[in-house]
Design a protein around this motif. Structure first.
Motif, PDB file in Angstrom:
ATOM      1  N   ILE A 185      -9.542   2.803  -2.992  1.00 50.78           N
ATOM      2  CA  ILE A 185      -8.432   2.182  -4.030  1.00 50.78           C
ATOM      3  C   ILE A 185      -9.303   3.698  -4.850  1.00 50.78           C
ATOM      4  O   ILE A 185      -8.777   4.269  -5.720  1.00 50.78           O
ATOM      5  N   GLU A 186     -10.671   3.449  -5.919  1.00 51.78           N
ATOM      6  CA  GLU A 186     -11.597   4.385  -6.297  1.00 51.78           C
ATOM      7  C   GLU A 186     -11.509   6.380  -5.899  1.00 51.78           C
ATOM      8  O   GLU A 186     -10.707   6.610  -6.145  1.00 51.78           O
ATOM      9  N   TYR A 187     -11.558   5.903  -4.521  1.00 56.36           N
ATOM     10  CA  TYR A 187     -11.425   7.337  -4.133  1.00 56.36           C
ATOM     11  C   TYR A 187      -9.770   7.867  -4.745  1.00 56.36           C
ATOM     12  O   TYR A 187      -9.714   9.276  -4.723  1.00 56.36           O
ATOM     13  N   LEU A 374      -1.169   1.867  -5.132  1.00 55.49           N
ATOM     14  CA  LEU A 374      -2.817   2.433  -5.455  1.00 55.49           C
ATOM     15  C   LEU A 374      -3.292   2.528  -5.932  1.00 55.49           C
ATOM     16  O   LEU A 374      -4.488   2.157  -6.926  1.00 55.49           O
ATOM     17  N   LEU A 375      -2.357   3.577  -7.432  1.00 55.21           N
ATOM     18  CA  LEU A 375      -2.863   3.810  -9.141  1.00 55.21           C
ATOM     19  C   LEU A 375      -2.848   2.551  -9.356  1.00 55.21           C
ATOM     20  O   LEU A 375      -3.003   2.848 -11.513  1.00 55.21           O
ATOM     21  N   GLY A 376      -2.563   1.120  -9.513  1.00 55.01           N
ATOM     22  CA  GLY A 376      -1.802  -0.149 -10.126  1.00 55.01           C
ATOM     23  C   GLY A 376      -0.830   0.307 -10.721  1.00 55.01           C
ATOM     24  O   GLY A 376      -0.483  -0.546 -12.261  1.00 55.01           O
ATOM     25  N   ARG A 377       0.562   0.877 -10.186  1.00 56.64           N
ATOM     26  CA  ARG A 377       1.635   0.830 -11.126  1.00 56.64           C
ATOM     27  C   ARG A 377       2.112  -0.083 -10.662  1.00 56.64           C
ATOM     28  O   ARG A 377       1.833  -0.265  -9.516  1.00 56.64           O
ATOM     29  N   ASN A 378       3.366   0.008 -11.144  1.00 52.93           N
ATOM     30  CA  ASN A 378       4.848  -1.119 -10.813  1.00 52.93           C
ATOM     31  C   ASN A 378       5.700  -0.351  -9.641  1.00 52.93           C
ATOM     32  O   ASN A 378       5.993   1.013  -9.321  1.00 52.93           O
ATOM     33  N   ALA A 379       5.852  -1.073  -8.840  1.00 54.03           N
ATOM     34  CA  ALA A 379       6.687  -0.661  -7.716  1.00 54.03           C
ATOM     35  C   ALA A 379       7.738  -1.986  -6.625  1.00 54.03           C
ATOM     36  O   ALA A 379       6.809  -2.935  -7.512  1.00 54.03           O
ATOM     37  N   THR A 421      -4.571  -5.777  -5.975  1.00 52.93           N
ATOM     38  CA  THR A 421      -4.607  -4.286  -4.926  1.00 52.93           C
ATOM     39  C   THR A 421      -5.344  -4.657  -4.077  1.00 52.93           C
ATOM     40  O   THR A 421      -4.804  -4.500  -2.692  1.00 52.93           O
ATOM     41  N   VAL A 422      -6.493  -4.754  -4.595  1.00 50.35           N
ATOM     42  CA  VAL A 422      -7.908  -4.813  -3.672  1.00 50.35           C
ATOM     43  C   VAL A 422      -7.326  -6.356  -2.805  1.00 50.35           C
ATOM     44  O   VAL A 422      -7.575  -5.657  -1.232  1.00 50.35           O
ATOM     45  N   ASN A 423      -7.563  -6.741  -2.994  1.00 45.41           N
ATOM     46  CA  ASN A 423      -7.451  -7.962  -1.754  1.00 45.41           C
ATOM     47  C   ASN A 423      -5.757  -7.791  -1.000  1.00 45.41           C
ATOM     48  O   ASN A 423      -6.453  -8.293   0.604  1.00 45.41           O
ATOM     49  N   ALA A 424      -4.898  -7.172  -1.837  1.00 43.82           N
ATOM     50  CA  ALA A 424      -3.626  -6.268  -0.584  1.00 43.82           C
ATOM     51  C   ALA A 424      -3.543  -5.534   0.000  1.00 43.82           C
ATOM     52  O   ALA A 424      -3.537  -5.750   1.598  1.00 43.82           O
ATOM     53  N   LEU A 425      -4.416  -4.442  -0.564  1.00 42.62           N
ATOM     54  CA  LEU A 425      -5.548  -3.949   0.948  1.00 42.62           C
ATOM     55  C   LEU A 425      -5.757  -3.997   1.589  1.00 42.62           C
ATOM     56  O   LEU A 425      -6.669  -3.849   2.492  1.00 42.62           O
TER      57      LEU A 425
END
Length: 483
Positions: A185-187, A374-379, A421-425
């Motif tokens: 995610i950071e990358y 991945l960008l932390g945006r709403n989807a 997001t991290v937990n889901a990925l």
């Protein structure tokens, strides 16, 4: 363990090399295959024996034969599955379509009942034959494994269905999965866009693709069309000609691009509305949308559902798929441009830039929602897919107003959702394997490599062991509970 393969298109070439390796590394596994055409029949009969190979015949596909009573036995939503077909059957009478589908299903089912496979390994669900293979496997209680690409993230996992669902098992040690997910995610946030990563496959030995010369392929196609009229489809002829005459294909594509790119409201990012929801059109008809969400093959349905659900002070920004600008008729985008509340943007504007600016990104099954995630945006996703698995599921049409309203109250910039997001990925990273799977012929031929197919086969065996052991454990718990 008995494994039955779905030999669609040129995927049998991949499976041939998988079996060749597995016969040495996993000698206790028995293999069988259903072939959609006879292209590779003799190859597999020599490899597996004719009793372990089935090729769909013209009688299986005979849609003029009445099969009404047999339709009730189909293990799944028959008419929805028929819509997975991209071109073939679409011009036929409705009863013909049903009879054709039931014939294919029962042919696969009869072969499976004789073999009794433990696992059904699907190549790719490109049309109804893939759906029929899965339905037949379910009817004999075989475990289903669909190699599914991780899109931008690279690698594959084995889904238990054709909706890109994650397998039920997960690694016991999730620490490494969370670490890898957080690093990716950071990358991605530093390098957004097409962030496919090297999945660790060396430039090793290239394996044969068993493709005969053009003249032989042409003669075989003519013979197949004469013996099985169902295979006569103008689009197949056109695609075959274009693939073998790339100069003509490229000239046609360039001319269509010049015409289609004129149809848009917005030519640059500066012209975007202040408040908007982003919907990227998908390539269609295509397995990525036909297979999991046939209702939305007509993407105008999705566009209407979104614009009817969004607030009046928002606009729905729609973008044509870059690959479709050169092949799709302009009729679709013209229709989109006449819908109130909709703005069409130039197809050359990078999708990732629209994702970053949109209040919400909505897609049926497209990768734009994965990028937003991945960008932390709403989807929001409307069809079963990898992004849907990461985002907590699909959004039914009738719930769109509530979902859109709730998301517009969130501020993605505050980072409050990053941990989720991290937990889901991490769940994806826990089941991901570093190998490539797909039809032969991709640029660089990443699939038909000795080390890659060894890695794929090993990953498949790991998946089978984990899944079958998980099923045994759950059955033991269930039996103890019942007793």
């Amino acid at each position: 363990m008995k494994v039955m393969l779905h030999g669609f298109g040129s995927f049998p070439v991949v499976f041939y090399h998988v079996i060749t390796y597995a016969k040495i590394a996993y000698p206790t596994v028995d293999w069988s295959i259903i072939l959609t055409t006879d292209h590779y029949a003799s190859l597999f009969e020599r490899l597996l024996g004719s009793e372990n190979v089935y090729v769909y015949s013209a009688s299986d596909k005979d849609g003029s034969r009445e099969r009404g009573e047999e339709a009730a036995e189909y293990c799944g939503p028959l008419f929805q599955d028929i819509e997975a077909e991209k071109v073939t059957l679409k011009h036929q009478d409705s009863e013909y379509q049903t009879n054709y589908a039931v014939g294919i299903y029962h042919a696969a089912r009869r072969f499976m009942w004789r073999i009794k496979p433990d696992v059904a390994l699907v190549s790719q669900v490109e049309g109804f034959d893939g759906k029929a293979f899965i339905a037949a496997a379910r009817s004999v209680n075989a475990m289903i494994a669909v190699p599914t690409g991780c899109r931008n993230i690279g690698g594959i996992y084995f889904s238990p269905d054709d909706l890109e669902t994650f397998p039920r098992y997960a690694d016991m040690d999730r620490v490494h999965s969370r670490r890898d997910a957080a690093a990716f995610i950071e990358y991605f946030r530093l390098n957004p866009g097409d962030a496919r990563v090297d999945v660790g496959i060396a430039d090793d030995k290239l394996l044969p693709n068993f493709q005969p010369p053009l003249r032989v392929r042409a003669l075989r196609s003519i013979r197949r069309w004469l013996t099985d009229p169902q295979n006569i489809e103008p689009i197949f002829v056109r695609v075959a000609v274009q693939n073998n005459l790339p100069w003509l294909r490229d000239a046609i594509w360039a001319a269509r691009t010049r015409v289609n790119q004129k149809y848009c409201h917005i030519a640059s990012l500066d012209e975007l509305p202040t408040k908007f929801i982003y919907f990227p059109l998908q390539y269609s008809p295509e397995s990525s949308i036909n297979t999991p969400a046939a209702f939305f093959v007509d993407q105008l349905r999705a566009i209407d559902a979104i614009r009817f659900a969004m607030p009046n002070n928002y606009r729905l920004v729609v973008k044509e798929h870059p690959a479709c600008i050169k092949i799709r008729s302009s009729a679709l985008i013209k229709s989109v441009m006449t819908r109130s509340g909709v703005n069409v943007v130039d197809h050359r504007i990078p999708s990732i830039d629209l994702v970053k600016k949109a209040a919400i990104t909505v897609s049926v099954t497209g990768t734009a929602t994965l990028e937003a995630f991945l960008l932390g945006r709403n989807a929001i996703t409307l069809g079963g897919s990898l992004p849907a698995s990461l985002l907590g599921g699909t959004c039914p049409i009738h719930e769109l107003p509530q979902h859109i309203g709730a998301m517009l109250q969130l501020d993605p910039a505050d980072g409050s959702q990053d941990n989720d997001t991290v937990n889901a990925l991490a769940e994806l990273f826990a089941v991901r394997h570093k190998c490539n799977f797909g039809a032969p012929g991709s640029v660089g031929e990443p699939v038909l490599r000795a080390m890659n197919l060894k890695a794929f086969t090993d990953a498949f065996m790991v998946h089978c062991n984990k899944t079958l052991n998980d099923q045994v454990d759950r059955n033991m718990v269930k039996n103890e509970f019942n007793s």
